[in-house]
Design an enzyme around this catalytic site. Sequence first.
Site, PDB file in Angstrom:
ATOM      1  N   SER A 146      57.787   4.574 -18.689  1.00  0.00           N
ATOM      2  CA  SER A 146      57.883   3.736 -17.493  1.00  0.00           C
ATOM      3  C   SER A 146      59.289   3.188 -17.305  1.00  0.00           C
ATOM      4  O   SER A 146      59.841   3.216 -16.205  1.00  0.00           O
ATOM      5  CB  SER A 146      56.886   2.572 -17.568  1.00  0.00           C
ATOM      6  OG  SER A 146      55.571   3.058 -17.460  1.00  0.00           O
TER       7      SER A 146
ATOM      8  N   ARG B 173      48.188   4.119 -22.278  1.00  0.00           N
ATOM      9  CA  ARG B 173      48.461   3.264 -21.110  1.00  0.00           C
ATOM     10  C   ARG B 173      47.499   2.079 -21.110  1.00  0.00           C
ATOM     11  O   ARG B 173      46.497   2.075 -20.399  1.00  0.00           O
ATOM     12  CB  ARG B 173      48.357   4.083 -19.829  1.00  0.00           C
ATOM     13  CG  ARG B 173      49.627   4.846 -19.539  1.00  0.00           C
ATOM     14  CD  ARG B 173      49.733   5.195 -18.072  1.00  0.00           C
ATOM     15  NE  ARG B 173      51.096   5.544 -17.729  1.00  0.00           N
ATOM     16  CZ  ARG B 173      51.459   6.004 -16.546  1.00  0.00           C
ATOM     17  NH1 ARG B 173      50.573   6.167 -15.589  1.00  0.00           N
ATOM     18  NH2 ARG B 173      52.723   6.301 -16.300  1.00  0.00           N
TER      19      ARG B 173
ATOM     20  N   TYR C 101      47.165   8.732 -15.607  1.00  0.00           N
ATOM     21  CA  TYR C 101      48.068   9.828 -15.273  1.00  0.00           C
ATOM     22  C   TYR C 101      47.381  10.777 -14.290  1.00  0.00           C
ATOM     23  O   TYR C 101      46.155  10.818 -14.175  1.00  0.00           O
ATOM     24  CB  TYR C 101      48.456  10.622 -16.531  1.00  0.00           C
ATOM     25  CG  TYR C 101      49.281   9.855 -17.527  1.00  0.00           C
ATOM     26  CD1 TYR C 101      50.650   9.721 -17.366  1.00  0.00           C
ATOM     27  CD2 TYR C 101      48.696   9.274 -18.646  1.00  0.00           C
ATOM     28  CE1 TYR C 101      51.422   9.029 -18.289  1.00  0.00           C
ATOM     29  CE2 TYR C 101      49.451   8.566 -19.579  1.00  0.00           C
ATOM     30  CZ  TYR C 101      50.817   8.466 -19.388  1.00  0.00           C
ATOM     31  OH  TYR C 101      51.568   7.768 -20.302  1.00  0.00           O
TER      32      TYR C 101
ATOM     33  N   GLN D 184      52.575  -2.085 -22.543  1.00  0.00           N
ATOM     34  CA  GLN D 184      53.500  -1.969 -21.413  1.00  0.00           C
ATOM     35  C   GLN D 184      54.948  -2.287 -21.783  1.00  0.00           C
ATOM     36  O   GLN D 184      55.872  -1.626 -21.323  1.00  0.00           O
ATOM     37  CB  GLN D 184      53.045  -2.870 -20.264  1.00  0.00           C
ATOM     38  CG  GLN D 184      51.838  -2.315 -19.524  1.00  0.00           C
ATOM     39  CD  GLN D 184      51.376  -3.226 -18.403  1.00  0.00           C
ATOM     40  OE1 GLN D 184      51.809  -4.371 -18.297  1.00  0.00           O
ATOM     41  NE2 GLN D 184      50.483  -2.729 -17.567  1.00  0.00           N
TER      42      GLN D 184
ATOM     43  N   ASP E  27      56.686   0.735 -23.320  1.00  0.00           N
ATOM     44  CA  ASP E  27      56.488   1.996 -22.597  1.00  0.00           C
ATOM     45  C   ASP E  27      57.815   2.625 -22.173  1.00  0.00           C
ATOM     46  O   ASP E  27      58.380   2.300 -21.124  1.00  0.00           O
ATOM     47  CB  ASP E  27      55.597   1.739 -21.379  1.00  0.00           C
ATOM     48  CG  ASP E  27      55.113   3.034 -20.731  1.00  0.00           C
ATOM     49  OD1 ASP E  27      55.692   4.101 -21.022  1.00  0.00           O
ATOM     50  OD2 ASP E  27      54.170   2.979 -19.925  1.00  0.00           O
TER      51      ASP E  27
END
Length: 359
Positions: free
Chosen positions: A131, A120, A226, A125, A128
């Site tokens: 997500s 992360r 997390y 991003q 990901d």
Amino acid sequence: MIIAFLKENDEYENRSILLPEHISPITKLGFKVLVENGYAKKLNIDDKFYNDNGAELKSASDICSLSDIIIKISGKGLETFNFKNGSLIITAFFDKDNDKILKLKNDKKLEIFGLNYLPRITRAQAMDVLSSQSNLAGYKAVIDTAYEFSKALPMMMTAAGTITPAKYFIIGAGVAGLQAIATAKRLGAVVSATDVRLASKEQVESLGAKFVFVESDENLETEGGYAKEATEDYKMKQEELMRQTVKNQDVVITTALIPGKKAPLIISEEMVLSMKPGSIICDLATSQGGNVAFSERDRVIEKNGVKIIGYSNYASRTAYSASGLLAKNVINFLSLLIDKESKSLKIDFEDEIIKGVRI
């Protein structure tokens, strides 16, 4: 370089990791694209559209014998294919506990990447998969519960009287939980939410929901952002908070997952039975054992008048949108593996992202 896309062999998987419009960006990276026959049948996309956009249609056996890179959503079933030695396999979701695949990896000298293990960090991003898919899961969970709920969600003032708004309680304020909050608010519900991470409070309240929290000195957030497993003392406090909160809700959506571990049981049998008949619970964690007592994987059941929704692959319920996001995640990851000048593979195994996803 030849890159190929294999279809899924799971009855609950409706997504494809490539849509026809994403073939062009991949060929620009220097790849020839192969796609398995009948690749996106569940999305009602004919093979012709892949062909028209520059991909070749092949059988699974031809793909495995010809391709340098093979891409698949799940690592499930990889052990049944006869890959050529030294192939690179990229999966969106890989289970490290599958011994058969790990044996195949060693026998065939394969490199396997699982994008569900991305670190992360800001740079990762755009790749990901957790997500992008959780976002859609949170949205669809609200749509499904609204469909199953026999009352209107927003407040309505009519000449005949006032309809009070539905009360939603979201457990877990990660990507799925925050999207569930936003969607329920847009539909007019009164929303409250909880999370073990105090840092979630600001995000929850910024979406217009009330934050419900267990007072504790424990830090229950990992360095990667997390949630981590709570102590027994915290679990007892959380259970009491849940008991008092859940019984007054119309709809509860649970999203609590701990990477690599069984999902925590948050809603007990007693809590389920305390809810009013006609209430709805949606358990987004059934793929890892479930957050809710009585919930059953891939089934909608009823207990004492309370409906419990237990679909294990929620993103697949918005399959077209989910497929488009997965394709973009994969294209962004492929860009990391390619030398843009020579248009050849150039993998830096010391890169933080590569280290994280390499099996």
